[in-house]
Motif scaffolding. Structure first.
Motif, PDB file in Angstrom:
ATOM      1  N   ARG A   1      35.091  39.875  33.443  1.00 16.75           N
ATOM      2  CA  ARG A   1      34.262  41.081  33.523  1.00 16.75           C
ATOM      3  C   ARG A   1      32.934  40.782  34.217  1.00 16.75           C
ATOM      4  NH1 ARG A   1      34.190  45.395  29.275  1.00 16.75           N
ATOM      5  NH2 ARG A   1      32.771  46.927  30.136  1.00 16.75           N
ATOM      6  N   ARG A   2      32.276  39.707  33.806  1.00 18.17           N
ATOM      7  CA  ARG A   2      30.991  39.341  34.416  1.00 18.17           C
ATOM      8  C   ARG A   2      31.187  38.961  35.879  1.00 18.17           C
ATOM      9  NH1 ARG A   2      26.816  37.038  31.616  1.00 18.17           N
ATOM     10  NH2 ARG A   2      27.492  38.578  30.106  1.00 18.17           N
ATOM     11  N   TYR A   3      32.252  38.221  36.167  1.00 18.78           N
ATOM     12  CA  TYR A   3      32.552  37.837  37.557  1.00 18.78           C
ATOM     13  C   TYR A   3      32.691  39.080  38.444  1.00 18.78           C
ATOM     14  CZ  TYR A   3      35.547  36.683  41.514  1.00 18.78           C
ATOM     15  OH  TYR A   3      36.089  36.598  42.771  1.00 18.78           O
ATOM     16  N   LEU A   4      33.465  40.056  37.986  1.00 21.52           N
ATOM     17  CA  LEU A   4      33.676  41.271  38.775  1.00 21.52           C
ATOM     18  C   LEU A   4      32.388  42.079  38.912  1.00 21.52           C
ATOM     19  CD1 LEU A   4      37.165  42.369  37.386  1.00 21.52           C
ATOM     20  CD2 LEU A   4      36.677  41.335  39.624  1.00 21.52           C
ATOM     21  N   LEU A   5      31.645  42.199  37.831  1.00 20.83           N
ATOM     22  CA  LEU A   5      30.385  42.939  37.849  1.00 20.83           C
ATOM     23  C   LEU A   5      29.392  42.301  38.824  1.00 20.83           C
ATOM     24  CD1 LEU A   5      28.456  45.108  36.590  1.00 20.83           C
ATOM     25  CD2 LEU A   5      27.838  43.352  34.917  1.00 20.83           C
ATOM     26  N   VAL A   6      29.218  40.997  38.724  1.00 22.27           N
ATOM     27  CA  VAL A   6      28.265  40.290  39.590  1.00 22.27           C
ATOM     28  C   VAL A   6      28.735  40.327  41.045  1.00 22.27           C
ATOM     29  CG1 VAL A   6      27.227  38.031  40.094  1.00 22.27           C
ATOM     30  CG2 VAL A   6      27.330  38.858  37.735  1.00 22.27           C
ATOM     31  N   SER A   7      30.026  40.152  41.273  1.00 21.57           N
ATOM     32  CA  SER A   7      30.555  40.191  42.647  1.00 21.57           C
ATOM     33  C   SER A   7      30.283  41.546  43.292  1.00 21.57           C
ATOM     34  CB  SER A   7      32.067  39.923  42.649  1.00 21.57           C
ATOM     35  OG  SER A   7      32.347  38.634  42.174  1.00 21.57           O
TER      36      SER A   7
END
Length: 187
Positions: A87-93
């Motif tokens: 979730r954090r990876y997708l949000l930050v990306s």
């Protein structure tokens, strides 16, 4: 528990990276065999049709060498970003792509800005700062290792070559730092 919030093991993380790299390779093959026709989909500052490049530009590369030089850092930084969760990876990306892309569109040179390096610089900024802000020993070690092994990237935010989008590097890096400030601490 859904796929975005559950903890992924290393095997699942590697699978995600392989899928991501396969998509990037497929785009590069299409671009290569179309005579680099996809390059026109880059981020072209202050040109309304160039707005589509905010989203598409990071997935398109100007040459095979350009593509290959971004492939390994994308894989490594994706793996490290996945330590924060999918979730954090997708949000930050998404944040880096959109904020960095908008800033390039607003303030960049008149050129077609393409390539994943803005995203790479965003991940670099996030990974260096987020570990310190997170108060997690594991994530702090990641920050220190990224700073040690990739610290030289910081020089890429300055104009060095007329054919390198230092603006993408600079604004991607800034977007990554902002993302770390916003989301590095666990809820």
């Amino acid at each position: 528990m859904n796929v975005l919030t559950k903890k992924w093991d290393t095997k699942q993380q590697i699978k995600w990276i392989v899928i991501l790299l396969a998509v990037l390779v497929a785009i590069e093959v299409i671009n290569l065999f179309s005579g680099r026709m996809l390059n026109q989909l880059g981020n072209i500052p202050r040109y309304v049709p160039g707005l589509k490049g905010i989203i598409l530009g990071p997935f398109i590369h100007g040459s095979l060498q350009h593509f290959l030089s971004n492939l390994i850092p994308v894989a490594i930084f994706t793996y490290l970003m996945l330590q924060y969760g999918l979730r954090r990876y997708l949000l930050v990306s998404l944040w880096i792509i959109i904020l960095g892309g908008i800033l390039v569109w607003l303030f960049g040179r008149s050129a077609s800005h393409i390539g994943a390096s803005g995203l790479i610089y965003g991940y670099f900024g996030y990974l260096v700062l987020a570990g310190f802000l997170s108060k997690s020993f594991k994530l702090l070690i990641i920050s220190l290792l990224v700073a040690f092994f990739y610290g030289g990237l910081i020089f890429g935010v300055m104009p060095t070559s007329p054919f390198v989008s230092w603006e993408s590097h600079l604004f991607g890096f800034a977007a990554g730092l902002i993302a770390a400030k916003l989301w590095a601490k666990p809820k």
